[in-house]
Design a protein around this motif. Sequence first.
Motif: not given
Length: 481
Positions: A91-95, A100-106, A133-141, A206-212
């Motif tokens: 999904l990250t490669d596609k969109f 993808v990361s923001i809803p996953t973190i929540l 199982p929901f602890l697997a909601a970790i973006p592939p940092w 915040l450090m990673f995703l705000t670096e555009l």
Amino acid sequence: MSNNLSNSNTIMAGIKEVGHKVFGGYAELLRIPHTARYSIGSVIACMPFPMVGMTITISVQHYYGNYSLAGMLTAIQAIALAVATPLLGKLTDKFGQRQVSIPTILVWIVAAVALTTSITNRAPEWVLYCLTPFLAAIPPWGAMSRARWTKILKGDQERTNRALSLCGVLDECMWVIGNPLASTLAVISGLLAFSFTGMCVVVGALMFLTELTTEPPSQTQLARAEGISRKEYREREAARAEALKVETAAEETRRRLEREGVTDEATINAAIEQAVADARSGKKASIWGPGLIAVCVTWFGLGAFQSATGISIIAFATESNMKQYTGFVFACFSFSSLMGALVYGAKNWSIALWKRFYFCLAVVNIGISTFLFAKHLWVIMIIYLCIGVCQAPTWVNGNQLMLHLVPPTRFTEGMAWMGAMNSIGGSVGSAIAGQFIDRMGSRGGFIVVTALALTSLAIAMLGFKQIKESTEQPTLTNVSV
């Protein structure tokens, strides 16, 4: 006096020169604008990886007194991670990374709060099974960070390899810090351990995703820029990768025949046609081929025995009334691995990639097998220090293999599959080890570790031909789309 001063200056100059050789390449990479920010941010956000499994194991054993339950929960989390990680990578490669990361973190934060509350209140076991199982909601940092490096350094193979080694170094820093923190905080309070982990996730994200500026464009963005659909874009990318393989096969065949002194044009053309046919019979649009399958199966075995090692060491330390030192033991392994990554990444190796891969893999697997004979926790620590120098290089070599196996806009997906297979293996290893520990104590766990480590090495050797041949293929990340 002057001689002593001269000797001192000489020693300092030598230390400075060695430091420059080891760290100079890394410093050069981190001086590239914005790279330090997203690299450090990804490491901070990855804190769930070293902390969650150990926190669950220590907390569940404390509140429920059951290693089997702890092993099953970590296994469930690993299986869920194995399912979620490739999906999130795709999904990250596609969109795009932020989308993808923001809803996953929540999702992860809500799950962590719910699970911590359930464990500390000794909720029924089925509740833990549902929440874990929901602890697997970790973006592939890690994969996303590596994708940014390959975008920035595209076409510079030496610096790309060093950047992948730098990622390994930073990952090991995470484990060096995370393991002792997890064991210390979890012994005090599972709530405290999960709270610290959640804070790291938020700060790192915040450090990673705000670096555009360094974020690689998604397939959707690239396709939209070309005025075509995402499916058409992927088909065109696959065709270009195929053309590069065919061209490389033809060139290498011609050069080989020239070195052998073959001058007959008909013989040369026939050999080139055969090489081109062989190249075309390999990997098509799908990223799955013999090389990727061999690497993923190897990573499955690696995850199995290493997760079994973790829970077995915790049991061994608990039996020895040294549970508070388990994080320190794991940190020693990570520190040794960190040193190995620093040295490994500083050198531009001329030894074939497949040779380095198998050497490091054998050192780790055989070394961990000796834990069965250890009589004291500090003996395990010393063995960990010795074999740890090959741990990070093994992962770096796996990352470099991925450069030969998948095209650039599917690199996150390929890395995610490798991590997923490692997680599946980890779930198998921890579940089996937990059952043996409850029946036989820590010795039963180490029997499982030895069996899995030797089996893992045997499986890797079965894939020798595929892994060796994959390193002789062109680097697909050089395809310019």
